[in-house]
Design a protein around this motif. Structure first.
Motif, PDB file in Angstrom:
ATOM      1  N   GLU A   1       5.926  15.973   1.525  1.00 36.09           N
ATOM      2  CA  GLU A   1       7.071  15.428   2.248  1.00 36.09           C
ATOM      3  C   GLU A   1       6.807  13.989   2.690  1.00 36.09           C
ATOM      4  O   GLU A   1       7.738  13.175   2.770  1.00 36.09           O
ATOM      5  CB  GLU A   1       7.395  16.294   3.466  1.00 36.09           C
ATOM      6  N   ASN A   2       5.549  13.670   2.951  1.00 36.33           N
ATOM      7  CA  ASN A   2       5.234  12.305   3.362  1.00 36.33           C
ATOM      8  C   ASN A   2       5.160  11.358   2.169  1.00 36.33           C
ATOM      9  O   ASN A   2       5.482  10.171   2.303  1.00 36.33           O
ATOM     10  CB  ASN A   2       3.935  12.284   4.167  1.00 36.33           C
ATOM     11  N   ILE A   3       4.751  11.850   1.008  1.00 36.77           N
ATOM     12  CA  ILE A   3       4.862  11.034  -0.203  1.00 36.77           C
ATOM     13  C   ILE A   3       6.323  10.748  -0.493  1.00 36.77           C
ATOM     14  O   ILE A   3       6.702   9.618  -0.833  1.00 36.77           O
ATOM     15  CB  ILE A   3       4.194  11.735  -1.396  1.00 36.77           C
ATOM     16  N   ASP A   4       7.160  11.760  -0.341  1.00 34.56           N
ATOM     17  CA  ASP A   4       8.605  11.570  -0.547  1.00 34.56           C
ATOM     18  C   ASP A   4       9.159  10.544   0.437  1.00 34.56           C
ATOM     19  O   ASP A   4      10.018   9.727   0.075  1.00 34.56           O
ATOM     20  CB  ASP A   4       9.353  12.892  -0.387  1.00 34.56           C
TER      21      ASP A   4
ATOM     22  N   HIS B   1       0.830  -1.204   0.000  1.00 37.09           N
ATOM     23  CA  HIS B   1       0.000   0.000   0.000  1.00 37.09           C
ATOM     24  C   HIS B   1       0.865   1.255   0.000  1.00 37.09           C
ATOM     25  O   HIS B   1       0.511   2.246  -0.654  1.00 37.09           O
ATOM     26  CB  HIS B   1      -0.937  -0.003   1.204  1.00 37.09           C
ATOM     27  N   ASP B   2       1.973   1.226   0.706  1.00 35.83           N
ATOM     28  CA  ASP B   2       2.915   2.350   0.670  1.00 35.83           C
ATOM     29  C   ASP B   2       3.374   2.604  -0.758  1.00 35.83           C
ATOM     30  O   ASP B   2       3.436   3.746  -1.228  1.00 35.83           O
ATOM     31  CB  ASP B   2       4.141   2.057   1.545  1.00 35.83           C
ATOM     32  N   HIS B   3       3.718   1.521  -1.461  1.00 31.58           N
ATOM     33  CA  HIS B   3       4.191   1.643  -2.835  1.00 31.58           C
ATOM     34  C   HIS B   3       3.095   2.175  -3.748  1.00 31.58           C
ATOM     35  O   HIS B   3       3.331   3.064  -4.585  1.00 31.58           O
ATOM     36  CB  HIS B   3       4.683   0.289  -3.342  1.00 31.58           C
ATOM     37  N   ALA B   4       1.877   1.645  -3.615  1.00 30.05           N
ATOM     38  CA  ALA B   4       0.777   2.086  -4.466  1.00 30.05           C
ATOM     39  C   ALA B   4       0.521   3.579  -4.303  1.00 30.05           C
ATOM     40  O   ALA B   4       0.357   4.312  -5.295  1.00 30.05           O
ATOM     41  CB  ALA B   4      -0.486   1.294  -4.143  1.00 30.05           C
ATOM     42  N   VAL B   5       0.515   4.030  -3.062  1.00 25.77           N
ATOM     43  CA  VAL B   5       0.260   5.442  -2.786  1.00 25.77           C
ATOM     44  C   VAL B   5       1.406   6.315  -3.274  1.00 25.77           C
ATOM     45  O   VAL B   5       1.193   7.338  -3.933  1.00 25.77           O
ATOM     46  CB  VAL B   5       0.021   5.651  -1.276  1.00 25.77           C
ATOM     47  N   ALA B   6       2.621   5.929  -2.970  1.00 22.62           N
ATOM     48  CA  ALA B   6       3.776   6.755  -3.321  1.00 22.62           C
ATOM     49  C   ALA B   6       3.990   6.839  -4.825  1.00 22.62           C
ATOM     50  O   ALA B   6       4.314   7.898  -5.365  1.00 22.62           O
ATOM     51  CB  ALA B   6       5.032   6.207  -2.642  1.00 22.62           C
ATOM     52  N   ALA B   7       3.807   5.710  -5.508  1.00 23.57           N
ATOM     53  CA  ALA B   7       4.076   5.659  -6.948  1.00 23.57           C
ATOM     54  C   ALA B   7       2.850   6.004  -7.779  1.00 23.57           C
ATOM     55  O   ALA B   7       2.964   6.219  -8.997  1.00 23.57           O
ATOM     56  CB  ALA B   7       4.572   4.263  -7.320  1.00 23.57           C
ATOM     57  N   GLY B   8       1.682   6.057  -7.150  1.00 25.83           N
ATOM     58  CA  GLY B   8       0.462   6.278  -7.912  1.00 25.83           C
ATOM     59  C   GLY B   8       0.119   5.097  -8.800  1.00 25.83           C
ATOM     60  O   GLY B   8      -0.518   5.259  -9.846  1.00 25.83           O
ATOM     61  N   GLU B   9       0.516   3.903  -8.378  1.00 29.38           N
ATOM     62  CA  GLU B   9       0.247   2.683  -9.136  1.00 29.38           C
ATOM     63  C   GLU B   9      -0.762   1.843  -8.359  1.00 29.38           C
ATOM     64  O   GLU B   9      -0.410   1.112  -7.438  1.00 29.38           O
ATOM     65  CB  GLU B   9       1.548   1.904  -9.359  1.00 29.38           C
ATOM     66  N   PHE B  10      -2.015   1.922  -8.735  1.00 23.65           N
ATOM     67  CA  PHE B  10      -3.097   1.354  -7.936  1.00 23.65           C
ATOM     68  C   PHE B  10      -3.609   0.009  -8.457  1.00 23.65           C
ATOM     69  O   PHE B  10      -4.379  -0.662  -7.768  1.00 23.65           O
ATOM     70  CB  PHE B  10      -4.258   2.352  -7.862  1.00 23.65           C
ATOM     71  N   ASP B  11      -3.213  -0.378  -9.652  1.00 21.22           N
ATOM     72  CA  ASP B  11      -3.764  -1.589 -10.273  1.00 21.22           C
ATOM     73  C   ASP B  11      -3.561  -2.868  -9.459  1.00 21.22           C
ATOM     74  O   ASP B  11      -4.432  -3.743  -9.482  1.00 21.22           O
ATOM     75  CB  ASP B  11      -3.185  -1.776 -11.680  1.00 21.22           C
TER      76      ASP B  11
END
Length: 229
Positions: A92-95, A62-72
């Motif tokens: 800053e939290n996305i970073d 979920h961290d990766h999906a949110v940070a990268a904008g990859e939701f599939d």
């Protein structure tokens, strides 16, 4: 005696995280096996607390999906929450999420601790449940030269010794799924023989659920908090 706190799968549930940290008390180090965000209503506050507490954490799916904008890779409801979370997070939290590693080995004077969200061979997509066979556990961990291996992702606590290595999943802080609604964490004691204790603590589930309703998040993710599924 050294005391290492283990947490995983906080999922934006600040009430649960605060209860766990209070119950845990003073620890020499706190390690998180990923998924700070997703499902829950307070992602910024969870990340802020993890950052201020200098918690060593790895990236979850979920961290990766949110940070990268990859939701599939997520199911439809979870993907919707991930999109909401990305919109809610400060830059800053996305970073911070983007900067997390998928694996980490934390060295101690006498022992090393390996941390990953899913499995050592597939950090974001696969997971190891308590019913996994010894052969599967050996295949996943045989190339890891650490005394303790910390996992998350399943939301189910696990503690197993395999080939002299302690495998620990502390369970989920913010979204337990072992039919017990109390928040999970574990205490690791890396002394002469590495040992761990799984702990449970009550928290304000109603308050979390109300915030989820107020934020327009799926009712399912609030309801399940009461039942631990």
């Amino acid at each position: 005696m050294e005391k290492v706190g283990l947490i995983a799968d906080i999922h934006g549930n600040l009430n649960a995280l605060e209860a766990v940290l209070e119950d845990m008390g003073e620890a020499d180090r706190i390690i998180c096996a990923g998924d700070l965000v997703g499902y829950g209503p307070r992602p910024n506050q969870v990340i802020d607390l993890v950052r201020s507490g200098n918690v060593a954490t790895v990236m979850g799916d979920h961290d990766h999906a949110v940070a990268a904008g990859e939701f599939d890779p997520l199911d439809e409801l979870s993907a919707g929450v991930a999109r909401w979370t990305r919109d809610e997070l400060r830059g800053e939290n996305i970073d911070f999420l983007n900067g997390l590693h998928r694996k980490a080995e934390i060295g101690r004077e006498k022992h090393k601790i390996f941390v990953v969200h899913g499995t050592p061979q597939n950090p974001l997509e696969e997971c190891l449940y308590p019913g996994a066979s010894n052969r599967t556990l050996v295949n996943e961990t045989q190339f890891i030269n650490s005394d303790a291996i910390v996992l998350g992702h399943t939301h189910v606590p696990m503690k197993k010794m395999i080939q002299g290595k302690l495998i620990v999943n502390p369970g989920s802080v913010g979204q337990p799924r072992d039919r017990n609604p109390k928040a999970n964490y574990a205490i690791l004691r890396p002394e002469k023989d590495v040992e761990a204790d799984i702990k449970r603590v009550s928290y304000d589930i109603e308050g979390t659920e109300q915030r989820m309703r107020d934020s327009g998040l799926p009712k399912k993710f609030g309801t399940r908090l009461h039942f631990g599924w």
